[in-house]
Design a protein around this motif. Structure first.
Motif, mmCIF file in Angstrom:
data_model
loop_
_atom_site.group_PDB
_atom_site.id
_atom_site.type_symbol
_atom_site.label_atom_id
_atom_site.label_comp_id
_atom_site.label_asym_id
_atom_site.label_seq_id
_atom_site.Cartn_x
_atom_site.Cartn_y
_atom_site.Cartn_z
ATOM 1 N N ARG A 12 0.843 -1.204 0.000
ATOM 2 C CA ARG A 12 0.000 0.000 0.000
ATOM 3 C C ARG A 12 0.877 1.253 0.000
ATOM 4 O O ARG A 12 0.597 2.221 -0.704
ATOM 5 C CB ARG A 12 -0.915 -0.003 1.222
ATOM 6 N N THR A 16 1.539 4.746 -2.818
ATOM 7 C CA THR A 16 1.387 6.171 -2.492
ATOM 8 C C THR A 16 2.711 6.920 -2.476
ATOM 9 O O THR A 16 2.733 8.129 -2.289
ATOM 10 C CB THR A 16 0.704 6.337 -1.118
ATOM 11 N N ALA A 140 -4.052 -4.217 -1.052
ATOM 12 C CA ALA A 140 -3.925 -3.206 -2.100
ATOM 13 C C ALA A 140 -4.742 -3.641 -3.310
ATOM 14 O O ALA A 140 -4.249 -4.372 -4.174
ATOM 15 C CB ALA A 140 -2.452 -3.010 -2.484
ATOM 16 N N THR A 176 -7.632 0.709 -3.618
ATOM 17 C CA THR A 176 -6.395 1.467 -3.361
ATOM 18 C C THR A 176 -6.021 2.319 -4.563
ATOM 19 O O THR A 176 -5.562 3.453 -4.417
ATOM 20 C CB THR A 176 -5.248 0.490 -3.056
ATOM 21 N N LYS A 200 -3.115 7.652 -7.937
ATOM 22 C CA LYS A 200 -4.237 6.713 -7.861
ATOM 23 C C LYS A 200 -4.387 5.901 -9.144
ATOM 24 O O LYS A 200 -5.073 4.883 -9.145
ATOM 25 C CB LYS A 200 -5.541 7.467 -7.588
#
Length: 258
Positions: A12, A16, A140, A176, A200
């Motif tokens: 995860r 990001t 995720a 996610t 994203k």
């Protein structure tokens, strides 16, 4: 090997991180180990098309789900990096398939919408997220929209708008990231990132798609390569066999990767 929660948390985080996450797709244990051993590998992704082909099945959920899950589990247990599995559209029960994949050590997955009605696609995402939450794993989920792959008879503008609408809905349902496979240039990438969100959007690296360095600058979260990695390997095998049939010899410097 770290715990499944630790690997899921790391996957995860990688989605990001401002640095583009590159995942090279693998299809069995030996290909997974070969890529995982490289210094630049932070995570792996399986390719459903490649795994199906390994067992003699066509792509598109033709492979039995038990066989697919067995292989992705073998891959996850063979390496020390997080593994995301391509689980197509969930094999008839997205939530149950995600639950079983987590049991195999998988900490992320692609889940495609097959351009089904939006409410059906969102329900599959919600079921997948709920299944992961019930297992206590920060999974995720890379929710894929086939707006471009299945929308070839539509205008570019319609496909972009549809991908954005679906992507936003998938994120609202707990995904996610949003995977938008297709061959398009920087202008479309900019629109997708602006409409779905920075860090994203995930893409597939195909000829015609901007290079990874540029995708990072455009705010893309991740790029993968699908079945092309297996095709490169098979092409190299065919080329070698052809050369041997023509009287050639094995080249020097063969690495003992198995």
């Amino acid at each position: 090997m770290t715990s499944i929660v630790e690997r899921a948390t790391e996957l995860r985080r990688l989605h990001t991180d401002p640095e583009l996450l590159q995942v090279v797709n693998v299809w069995d244990v030996v290909s997974a180990r070969a890529v995982a051993d490289l210094p630049g590998t932070k995570a792996l992704a399986t390719a459903s098309h490649s795994i199906a082909a390994t067992f003699g099945y066509e792509d598109g959920e033709q492979i039995p789900v038990d066989l697919m899950l067995d292989m992705v589990g073998r891959i996850a247990r063979a390496v020390d990096v997080p593994v995301s599995a391509d689980l197509e559209a969930g094999y008839g029960d997205a939530g149950e398939t995600i639950r079983r994949a987590i049991g195999e050590g998988i900490v992320g997955a692609n889940l495609e919408d097959q351009l089904k009605p939006l409410d059906e696609a969102v329900a599959a995402v919600r079921a997948s997220v709920a299944a992961a939450d019930a297992e206590g794993v920060p999974f995720a989920l890379n929710a894929r929209t086939d707006a471009f792959l299945r929308g070839r008879d539509r205008s570019l503008e319609v496909n972009v708008a549809d991908a954005i609408e679906r992507g936003r809905a998938f994120l609202d349902a707990g995904a996610t990231s949003v995977f938008v496979p297709g061959i398009f240039g920087e202008d479309v990438v900019r629109q997708l990132v602006a409409g779905i969100g920075e860090l994203k959007v995930t893409l597939i690296g195909l000829p015609g798609v901007p290079a990874p360095e540029r995708l990072q600058e455009l705010g893309v979260a991740r790029v993968s390569y699908g079945p092309t990695t297996q095709r490169v390997a098979l092409g190299a095998l065919q080329d070698l066999a052809t050369d041997l049939y023509l009287g050639g010899v094995l080249p020097d410097g063969i690495r003992p990767l198995n």
